[in-house]
Enzyme design. Structure first.
Site, PDB file in Angstrom:
ATOM      1  N   LYS A  24      23.245   8.863   8.641  1.00 46.89           N
ATOM      2  CA  LYS A  24      23.937   9.872   7.674  1.00 46.89           C
ATOM      3  C   LYS A  24      23.803  11.864   8.272  1.00 46.89           C
ATOM      4  O   LYS A  24      22.499  11.745   9.217  1.00 46.89           O
ATOM      5  CB  LYS A  24      22.738  10.154   6.317  1.00 46.89           C
ATOM      6  CG  LYS A  24      22.548  11.580   5.857  1.00 46.89           C
ATOM      7  CD  LYS A  24      21.749  11.187   4.512  1.00 46.89           C
ATOM      8  CE  LYS A  24      21.551  12.616   4.499  1.00 46.89           C
ATOM      9  NZ  LYS A  24      20.229  12.876   2.781  1.00 46.89           N
TER      10      LYS A  24
ATOM     11  N   LYS B 227      16.238  22.817  -3.920  1.00 54.53           N
ATOM     12  CA  LYS B 227      15.053  21.817  -3.734  1.00 54.53           C
ATOM     13  C   LYS B 227      13.828  23.074  -4.007  1.00 54.53           C
ATOM     14  O   LYS B 227      14.230  24.093  -3.305  1.00 54.53           O
ATOM     15  CB  LYS B 227      15.048  20.772  -2.246  1.00 54.53           C
ATOM     16  CG  LYS B 227      15.279  20.242  -1.969  1.00 54.53           C
ATOM     17  CD  LYS B 227      15.246  19.296  -0.313  1.00 54.53           C
ATOM     18  CE  LYS B 227      16.831  18.265  -0.336  1.00 54.53           C
ATOM     19  NZ  LYS B 227      15.543  17.365  -0.629  1.00 54.53           N
TER      20      LYS B 227
ATOM     21  N   ASP C 218      17.557  16.211   8.132  1.00 51.38           N
ATOM     22  CA  ASP C 218      18.485  15.074   7.493  1.00 51.38           C
ATOM     23  C   ASP C 218      19.975  14.235   8.240  1.00 51.38           C
ATOM     24  O   ASP C 218      19.983  13.803   7.778  1.00 51.38           O
ATOM     25  CB  ASP C 218      18.932  15.613   6.070  1.00 51.38           C
ATOM     26  CG  ASP C 218      18.560  14.989   4.552  1.00 51.38           C
ATOM     27  OD1 ASP C 218      18.353  14.074   4.798  1.00 51.38           O
ATOM     28  OD2 ASP C 218      19.537  14.822   3.851  1.00 51.38           O
TER      29      ASP C 218
ATOM     30  N   GLU D  27      22.889  13.811  -2.632  1.00 53.66           N
ATOM     31  CA  GLU D  27      24.141  13.960  -1.457  1.00 53.66           C
ATOM     32  C   GLU D  27      24.831  13.384  -0.227  1.00 53.66           C
ATOM     33  O   GLU D  27      25.593  12.949   0.201  1.00 53.66           O
ATOM     34  CB  GLU D  27      24.524  15.561  -0.469  1.00 53.66           C
ATOM     35  CG  GLU D  27      23.435  15.608   0.399  1.00 53.66           C
ATOM     36  CD  GLU D  27      22.624  15.730   0.285  1.00 53.66           C
ATOM     37  OE1 GLU D  27      21.538  15.144  -0.822  1.00 53.66           O
ATOM     38  OE2 GLU D  27      21.239  15.122   1.384  1.00 53.66           O
TER      39      GLU D  27
ATOM     40  N   ARG E 238      24.161  10.227  -0.229  1.00 50.43           N
ATOM     41  CA  ARG E 238      24.447   8.875  -0.851  1.00 50.43           C
ATOM     42  C   ARG E 238      26.506   9.103  -0.574  1.00 50.43           C
ATOM     43  O   ARG E 238      27.332   8.019  -0.464  1.00 50.43           O
ATOM     44  CB  ARG E 238      24.375   8.030  -2.353  1.00 50.43           C
ATOM     45  CG  ARG E 238      24.388   8.948  -3.258  1.00 50.43           C
ATOM     46  CD  ARG E 238      23.677   8.280  -4.287  1.00 50.43           C
ATOM     47  NE  ARG E 238      22.448   8.929  -3.676  1.00 50.43           N
ATOM     48  CZ  ARG E 238      21.280   9.248  -4.587  1.00 50.43           C
ATOM     49  NH1 ARG E 238      21.622   7.995  -5.919  1.00 50.43           N
ATOM     50  NH2 ARG E 238      19.672   8.789  -3.965  1.00 50.43           N
TER      51      ARG E 238
HETATM   52  N1  BES Z   1      17.761  14.317   2.263  1.00 51.49           N
HETATM   53  C1  BES Z   1      16.646  13.428   0.955  1.00 51.49           C
HETATM   54  C2  BES Z   1      15.859  12.676   0.876  1.00 51.49           C
HETATM   55  C3  BES Z   1      14.281  13.250   1.958  1.00 51.49           C
HETATM   56  C4  BES Z   1      13.178  13.028   1.276  1.00 51.49           C
HETATM   57  C5  BES Z   1      14.732  13.168   3.275  1.00 51.49           C
HETATM   58  C6  BES Z   1      11.639  13.503   1.715  1.00 51.49           C
HETATM   59  C7  BES Z   1      13.185  12.852   3.763  1.00 51.49           C
HETATM   60  C8  BES Z   1      12.543  13.117   2.887  1.00 51.49           C
HETATM   61  C9  BES Z   1      18.002  13.562  -0.314  1.00 51.49           C
HETATM   62  O1  BES Z   1      18.657  13.672   0.267  1.00 51.49           O
HETATM   63  C10 BES Z   1      17.095  13.766  -0.981  1.00 51.49           C
HETATM   64  O2  BES Z   1      17.001  14.126  -1.936  1.00 51.49           O
HETATM   65  N2  BES Z   1      17.139  12.740  -2.585  1.00 51.49           N
HETATM   66  C11 BES Z   1      16.775  13.581  -3.999  1.00 51.49           C
HETATM   67  C12 BES Z   1      17.790  12.313  -4.749  1.00 51.49           C
HETATM   68  C13 BES Z   1      16.834  12.173  -6.145  1.00 51.49           C
HETATM   69  C14 BES Z   1      17.885  13.616  -6.588  1.00 51.49           C
HETATM   70  C15 BES Z   1      18.077  11.157  -6.900  1.00 51.49           C
HETATM   71  C16 BES Z   1      15.628  12.426  -3.846  1.00 51.49           C
HETATM   72  O3  BES Z   1      14.796  11.123  -2.784  1.00 51.49           O
HETATM   73  O4  BES Z   1      14.165  13.409  -4.373  1.00 51.49           O
HETATM   74 ZN    ZN Z   2      20.063  14.677   1.636  1.00 56.40          ZN
HETATM   75 MN    MN Z   3      19.563  15.881  -0.773  1.00 55.73          MN
END
Ligand code: BES
Ligand code: ZN
Ligand code: MN
Length: 481
Positions: free
Chosen positions: A251, A263, A274, A335, A337
Site C-alpha cells: 500500500k 480523519k 500510510d 481507501e 483496500r
Molecule cells: N491508513 C488507515 C489505517 C491506519 C490507522 C493506519 C491507524 C495506521 C494507523 C486506513 O486507510 C484507514 O483509514 N482505515 C479506517 C477504515 C475504516 C474507515 C473502515 C480505519 O481503520 O479507521
Molecule cells: Zn490509509
Molecule cells: Mn484511510
C-alpha cells in the site's frame, strides 16, 4: 557507519568500546572477569535484556571501554534478541561519543544468522529521523565502525544488505508527504531499480484509465497529485525449476486524510507513513536484487494521495475495479483496500502465482494486536504458515487472524457487488475479507502492519518513526521458497 569483521581477538582490538553479552545469573568469564563480577555483585548490572554497563580501562584489554550488554536468559537468547542488543549498544554508546565499536560473541552465537542479526541491529539502531534538523552539531556524535569479532563474511553481508534496505524503506516512510508524493515515490523506485539492476515500470494515470483501474483511480481523483503504479521485477539468473512467481504488493498512500470521510486532526500528521507497505516492498526488492533468491519476484506499489476536495470521491460513489467487480464506497477513508484490489488484480495479470500484500490498513488491527504483532490474513494456511515461519526466523512477530466465511456477510452492498466497509466490529478482518474477493484461488497472505510500521517513541534499539517491518520476512520467504 561501516560494518566489518574483525580478525583480532578480544585483548587486541583497540576500539573505543568492546561489547560483550552478559546473561542473567552468571557473569561472563574470561577477560576482565574480576571487574565484570564486581558489576554483577554490586547489583548495578544483572544481565537483563538491553541493560548496559560500561567499564573503563578494562583489565588486560586494548579497548578503551568494555560494555557489558544484557542478553537476558541464556537459553532464551536468539538472533532476534541479539539484533535488539546490538541496536541498543550502538544507540547508547553513540550518545556517549563512542566512535568505534566491536562486538564479541560466544562461539555458540556466531552462525551466519546471529552475525547478520548483530549487524542489522547496529545499522537499524544507528538511523535517526533527523534529516530536516539543521543544527550543525547533530552529527557530532557518530559511530564510524561496528565490527564483529570472528564473524563470517556471508553473515556480515547479509545483515548489511537487509538493514541498509530496511533503512532505505524507513527513510521513505519518514519523509513528510510534501517531499514524497506518488510521483516522487515512483522516481525513488526508478533510481533504486537502476542502481540494483531491477526492471522498473511505472503506469501513469492515463494508462490506468485505459486498463480500467476504477477502484484505485477513485481514491486518487481528489488529489492534485497524480497516482502512480510502480512495478519492479526481479528475475533469477538461472531459470527457476517451477513456474512459481512471487508478487509483493505494498500500500502506497503517501498521505491519508481520509478524503471526504475526513480523519480527525489529532495525529493526522502520522498518515504520511500510510505508504509503509509500499516502502517496505521497495526495500525488499532492493535486498532481493542483491541476495538473489531462486524465484522471480515482482513488487507492485499502488501510490496515491487520499485527499478531500471538489474532485474527490464521495461516500456512496460506485466504482468499477480492474477485476470488473463493482464497489460501493461507503467510507472514503477505507481507501487502502481500494487501491490494493486493483494492484492485486494486476499482479495476477503479470503472472504472479503467489501473492503477499502489506498495508497499514486498519486502526482495528492496532486494537486487536497492539504494536507488537503484524496481523496475517490468508486464504491458504500452508502458504501463511511458510510466511509466518519466515517472519519468526527474522524476528518479525506475526499473528494469523481468522477469515471465516461469516464475516463476508458484512460486506454485502445494496447497490453494488461489495461495499468497502463492514462496520465497527472485526474491522481488520472485514478489510481482509474484502481484499480476498479479488485474489481468486491464488495463495495469498495479507499483512496488516498499521500497528507495527511506526514507533511513536524511540526504543532502546531503534529510533522514533518508521520501522520497515515486514521487509526481512518478504526476503526470507523468497529465499526459502
Ligand atoms: N491508513 C488507515 C489505517 C491506519 C490507522 C493506519 C491507524 C495506521 C494507523 C486506513 O486507510 C484507514 O483509514 N482505515 C479506517 C477504515 C475504516 C474507515 C473502515 C480505519 O481503520 O479507521
Ligand atoms: Zn490509509
Ligand atoms: Mn484511510
Amino acid at each position: 557507519m561501516e560494518v566489518k569483521n574483525e580478525a583480532r581477538t578480544v585483548p587486541d582490538v583497540d576500539v573505543d568500546a568492546l561489547v560483550i553479552v552478559g546473561f542473567e545469573g552468571t557473569p561472563p568469564e574470561g577477560h576482565a572477569a574480576g571487574q565484570i563480577k564486581e558489576l554483577y555483585d554490586s547489583g548495578e548490572f544483572s544481565g537483563k535484556a538491553l541493560e548496559i554497563a560500561i567499564l573503563h580501562r578494562p583489565a588486560g584489554l586494548k579497548a578503551k571501554r568494555l560494555a557489558v550488554a544484557g542478553g537476558g536468559k541464556r537459553d532464551k537468547f536468539d538472533s532476534a534478541e541479539l539484533r535488539k542488543l546490538a541496536g541498543a549498544a550502538v544507540r547508547s554508546l553513540k550518545a556517549k561519543g563512542v566512535r568505534t565499536i566491536a562486538l564479541s560473541l560466544d562461539e555458540a552465537f556466531r552462525s551466519d544468522d546471529f552475525v547478520a542479526a548483530a549487524v542489522e541491529g547496529a545499522i537499524l539502531g544507528d538511523l535517526e529521523a533527523d534529516r530536516y534538523k539543521t543544527d550543525p552539531k547533530k552529527n557530532e556524535k557518530q559511530v564510524d565502525s561496528f565490527a564483529v569479532l570472528g564473524g563470517s563474511q556471508s553473515g556480515l553481508d547479509r545483515g548489511r544488505i537487509l538493514a541498509e534496505a530496511q533503512n532505505f524503506s524507513r527513510g521513505l516512510s519518514n519523509e513528510p508527504a510534501n517531499a514524497l508524493t506518488p510521483t516522487l515515490l515512483a522516481e525513488r523506485a526508478r533510481q533504486m531499480a537502476s542502481e540494483y539492476g531491477l526492471e522498473c515500470e511505472v503506469l501513469d494515470q492515463d494508462r490506468m484509465r485505459q486498463l480500467g483501474m476504477g477502484a484505485l483511480l477513485g481514491v486518487s481523483q481528489g488529489s492534485a497529485e497524480p497516482p502512480a503504479l510502480i512495478i519492479l521485477r526481479y528475475q533469477p539468473s538461472t531459470p527457476a525449476a517451477s513456474k512459481d512467481h512471487l508478487g509483493l504488493v505494498g500500500k502506497g498512500v503517501t498521505f491519508d486524510t481520509g478524503g471526504i470521510s475526513i480523519k480527525p486532526a489529532d495525529g493526522m500528521e502520522k498518515m504520511r507513513y500510510d505508504m509503509s507497505g509500499g516502502a517496505n516492498v521497495l526495500g525488499a526488492m532492493r535486498a532481493i536484487a542483491q541476495l538473489k533468491p531462486a524465484i522471480p519476484v515482482t513488487g507492485i506499489i499502488p501510490a496515491v494521495e487520499n485527499m478531500p476536495g471538489s474532485k474527490a470521491q464521495r461516500p456512496g460513489d460506485i466504482v468499477t475495479s480492474l477485476s470488473g467487480k463493482t464497489v460501493e464506497v461507503l467510507n472514503t477513508d477505507a481507501e487502502g483496500r481500494l487501491i490494493l484490489i486493483d494492484a492485486l488484480t494486476y499482479a495476477q495479470r503479470l503472472g504472479c502465482t503467489h501473492l503477499v500484500d502489506a498495508a497499514t490498513l486498519t486502526g482495528a488491527i492496532v486494537v486487536a494486536l497492539g504494536n507488537i504483532n503484524i496481523g496475517a490474513f490468508s486464504n491458504n494456511d500452508a502458504f501463511c504458515g511458510k510466511l509466518i515461519a519466515a517472519a519468526k526466523t527474522e524476528g518479525e512477530k506475526t499473528w494469523q487472524m481468522p477469515m471465516d466465511e461469516e464475516y463476508k456477510e458484512l460486506l454485502k452492498s445494496s447497490f453494488a457487488d461489495l461495499q468497502n466497509i463492514g462496520g465497527r466490529s472485526g474491522g481488520s478482518i472485514t478489510a481482509a475479507m474484502f481484499i480476498r474477493d479479488f485474489v481468486g484461488e491464488l495463495p495469498w497472505v495479507h499483512l496488516d502492519i498499521a500497528g507495527t510500521a511506526w514507533l511513536d517513541d524511540a526504543k532502546p534499539y531503534m529510533g522514533k518513526g518508521a520501522t520497515g517491518v515486514g521487509l526481512r520476512t518478504f526476503v526470507r520467504l523468497a529465499e526459502t521458497w
